[in-house]
Design an enzyme around this catalytic site. Structure first.
Site, PDB file in Angstrom:
ATOM      1  CE  LYS A   1      -8.808  -3.277  14.410  1.00 29.57           C
ATOM      2  NZ  LYS A   1      -7.777  -3.351  13.383  1.00 29.57           N
TER       3      LYS A   1
ATOM      4  CG  ASN B   1      -0.188  -0.121   2.504  1.00 24.00           C
ATOM      5  OD1 ASN B   1       0.553   0.784   2.864  1.00 24.00           O
ATOM      6  ND2 ASN B   1      -0.338  -1.242   3.195  1.00 24.00           N
TER       7      ASN B   1
ATOM      8  CE  LYS C   1     -11.368   0.410  11.146  1.00 23.92           C
ATOM      9  NZ  LYS C   1     -10.582   1.056  10.105  1.00 23.92           N
TER      10      LYS C   1
ATOM     11  CG  ASP D   1      -6.919  -5.362   6.356  1.00 24.23           C
ATOM     12  OD1 ASP D   1      -6.312  -5.379   7.443  1.00 24.23           O
ATOM     13  OD2 ASP D   1      -7.629  -4.410   5.978  1.00 24.23           O
TER      14      ASP D   1
ATOM     15  CE  LYS E   1       9.057 -11.197 -14.522  1.00 26.08           C
ATOM     16  NZ  LYS E   1       9.147 -11.285 -15.959  1.00 26.08           N
TER      17      LYS E   1
ATOM     18  CG  PHE F   1      -2.391   5.459  13.464  1.00 30.54           C
ATOM     19  CD1 PHE F   1      -1.654   5.272  14.614  1.00 30.54           C
ATOM     20  CD2 PHE F   1      -2.312   6.683  12.809  1.00 30.54           C
ATOM     21  CE1 PHE F   1      -0.843   6.283  15.115  1.00 30.54           C
ATOM     22  CE2 PHE F   1      -1.512   7.700  13.286  1.00 30.54           C
ATOM     23  CZ  PHE F   1      -0.779   7.505  14.439  1.00 30.54           C
TER      24      PHE F   1
HETATM   25  N1  CTP Z   1      -3.980  -3.459  11.969  1.00 32.12           N
HETATM   26  C1  CTP Z   1      -3.307  -4.569  12.469  1.00 32.12           C
HETATM   27  N2  CTP Z   1      -3.305  -5.745  11.785  1.00 32.12           N
HETATM   28  C2  CTP Z   1      -3.971  -5.849  10.614  1.00 32.12           C
HETATM   29  C3  CTP Z   1      -4.676  -4.731  10.089  1.00 32.12           C
HETATM   30  C4  CTP Z   1      -4.645  -3.551  10.795  1.00 32.12           C
HETATM   31  O1  CTP Z   1      -2.706  -4.480  13.537  1.00 32.12           O
HETATM   32  N3  CTP Z   1      -3.961  -6.988   9.964  1.00 32.12           N
HETATM   33  C5  CTP Z   1      -3.973  -2.211  12.750  1.00 32.12           C
HETATM   34  C6  CTP Z   1      -3.375  -1.010  12.035  1.00 32.12           C
HETATM   35  O2  CTP Z   1      -1.989  -0.909  12.292  1.00 32.12           O
HETATM   36  C7  CTP Z   1      -4.149   0.152  12.665  1.00 32.12           C
HETATM   37  C8  CTP Z   1      -5.496  -0.449  13.013  1.00 32.12           C
HETATM   38  O3  CTP Z   1      -5.299  -1.868  13.021  1.00 32.12           O
HETATM   39  O4  CTP Z   1      -3.556   0.595  13.846  1.00 32.12           O
HETATM   40  C9  CTP Z   1      -6.625  -0.121  12.101  1.00 32.12           C
HETATM   41  O5  CTP Z   1      -6.282  -0.413  10.781  1.00 32.12           O
HETATM   42  P1  CTP Z   1      -7.340  -0.217   9.616  1.00 32.12           P
HETATM   43  O6  CTP Z   1      -6.750  -0.748   8.349  1.00 32.12           O
HETATM   44  O7  CTP Z   1      -7.864   1.182   9.634  1.00 32.12           O
HETATM   45  O8  CTP Z   1      -8.527  -1.130  10.125  1.00 32.12           O
HETATM   46  P2  CTP Z   1      -8.953  -2.569   9.834  1.00 32.12           P
HETATM   47  O9  CTP Z   1      -9.236  -3.210  11.146  1.00 32.12           O
HETATM   48  O10 CTP Z   1      -7.971  -3.255   8.949  1.00 32.12           O
HETATM   49  O11 CTP Z   1     -10.352  -2.345   9.096  1.00 32.12           O
HETATM   50  P3  CTP Z   1     -10.673  -1.790   7.617  1.00 32.12           P
HETATM   51  O12 CTP Z   1      -9.408  -1.895   6.816  1.00 32.12           O
HETATM   52  O13 CTP Z   1     -11.750  -2.690   7.142  1.00 32.12           O
HETATM   53  O14 CTP Z   1     -11.161  -0.383   7.814  1.00 32.12           O
END
Ligand code: CTP
Length: 398
Positions: free
Chosen positions: A334, A201, A330, A270, A280, A315
């Site tokens: 969390k 990303n 969240k 995710d 490759k 975050f």
């Molecule tokens: N995070 C994590 N592990 C993951 C995904 C996210 O620890 N596999 C943490 C990120 O570092 C951040 C927080 O979770 O501090 C929220 O991340 P975000 O991507 O906004 O939320 P998600 O829970 O992944 O939900 P979505 O992407 O569906 O909004």
């Protein structure tokens, strides 16, 4: 700023520029040795201020006693470069030079940046002087390794101005996170598709890095766990580089029990490919289909294991109007103490930008907006808010 007589004296001009750029009001003292390498005029032209030399010390003009006046003026003192003989005079309290006299007369914190030949740096006389100066609370920034002006290789080089400026800033910063251990994650993760391709990303890691630096400046012991970053990580931050979400998961799990604060600023993928192709992947006739599986939610899992006295900060990158609702969701789901949310639909905030505007949602119900500012300033304000809202939890363990 004191400059003594070493070949690195020319680098002091760059340091002066940098300190001025960040808003410092600098007065320069050149020792007689420094004057042999660089002219007072260089510093006078850059600082637009009188530069003080040994001649001013020996013949003060108009009732201005330079060493006591400058000692009172300074909120911090930096000597860059500091030669072996300067260190020896300071250690022995020999105040014949304007710089040693000024340093002995000041109550301000002092940062010494030695630079010399590697064998001189390793000589027992210098080692003993450094140990003594440190025991008197002088901050000593050890020289860097590399090729020296004399052709020898090893520690002896004056560190870059940016590093010196950071150490100087730390002397002036409040030490309100002293004794705290902080684990920060930053940047993206990379999930391999084959030997040369990956899913990732646009996270630059700048916000996480700014937070790591702010905690360090305010006295904390910082460990930065980061994915691939294009920005340079200062050498004073301990770091554990990782690539994938799974690797980050392992490292965070390993380190979390030993820290007081966890800040998950990383943009963790995710999803990751179920299968990584070896070599490759060759181009196919039609479309290519591959399946992704979920990665562990590091933050949610680690937070569930939180012990009393630990603080966990997450975050959230959100879009527009849904930001508050999603951030609050969240925060609860969390089990966080604080979630820092930013709106990724705006071009000046979030990924790949120098600035950010964030919204803080605390578990105690307090909500706060930090208006658009450079990421360094936002990081500083997050630390202020954290101390204000969660100071009790943080001090419970201390
Ligand atoms: N995070 C994590 N592990 C993951 C995904 C996210 O620890 N596999 C943490 C990120 O570092 C951040 C927080 O979770 O501090 C929220 O991340 P975000 O991507 O906004 O939320 P998600 O829970 O992944 O939900 P979505 O992407 O569906 O909004």
């Amino acid at each position: 700023m004191g400059v003594t007589g070493g070949i690195a004296a020319y680098k002091a001009a760059a340091l002066l520029r940098l300190l001025q750029k960040v808003g410092a009001n600098v007065r320069v003292i050149l020792t007689e040795g420094a004057e042999a390498f660089i002219s007072p005029l260089t510093f006078e032209a850059l600082s637009q201020e009188k530069v003080f030399t040994q001649a001013d010390f020996l013949k003060p003009q108009g009732g201005f006693i330079p060493h006591t006046e400058l000692a009172r003026f300074a909120e911090a003192v930096v000597v860059a470069p500091a030669t072996a003989s300067f260190l020896a005079s300071l250690t022995s309290g020999d105040a014949q030079s304007i710089l040693v006299a000024t340093i002995m007369a000041t109550k301000a914190p002092v940062l010494l940046c030695p630079a010399m030949n590697v064998n001189m740096w390793e000589h027992p006389a210098v080692k003993e002087n450094i140990a003594k100066l440190r025991s008197w609370s002088y901050e000593v920034l050890a020289p860097c390794g590399g090729e020296l002006a004399c052709g020898d290789v090893g520690p002896g080089r004056l560190p870059e101005p940016e590093l010196i400026a950071d150490f100087l800033a730390r002397l002036l910063a409040p030490a309100d996170y002293q004794g705290k251990k902080v684990l920060i994650t930053a940047g993206p993760t990379r999930e391999p598709i084959d030997a040369v391709r990956f899913i990732s990303n646009r996270s630059s890691g700048k916000m996480g890095l700014a937070l790591a630096k702010a905690f360090w400046l305010r006295g904390a012991e910082v460990m930065l766990v980061h994915g691939p970053l294009s920005v340079k990580i200062p050498s004073y931050l301990s770091q554990r580089p990782v690539e994938t979400a799974q690797e980050m998961y392992q490292v965070v799990n390993e380190l979390f029990p030993g820290v007081d604060i966890l800040v998950m600023a990383a943009a963790v993928a995710d999803y990751t490919p179920v299968k990584t192709f070896s070599g490759k992947l060759k181009k196919k006739e039609k479309e290519l289909v591959f399946t992704l599986k979920k990665t562990p939610d590091i933050l949610a899992e680690v937070s569930a294991k939180k012990r009393p006295g630990q603080v966990v900060v997450g975050f959230a990158a959100e879009e527009g109007e849904k930001l508050p609702e999603e951030a609050r969701r969240k925060l609860k789901a969390k089990h966080l103490d604080l979630i820092v949310a930013n709106d990724i639909t705006r071009c000046e905030t979030g990924f790949e930008t120098e600035t950010n505007e964030v919204f803080l949602f605390f578990a105690n119900g307090k909500e706060l907006k930090l208006p658009l500012a450079p990421k360094e300033k936002i990081a500083w304000q997050i630390l202020d808010a954290l101390k204000e809202q969660l100071g009790e939890i943080l001090s419970a363990k201390a």
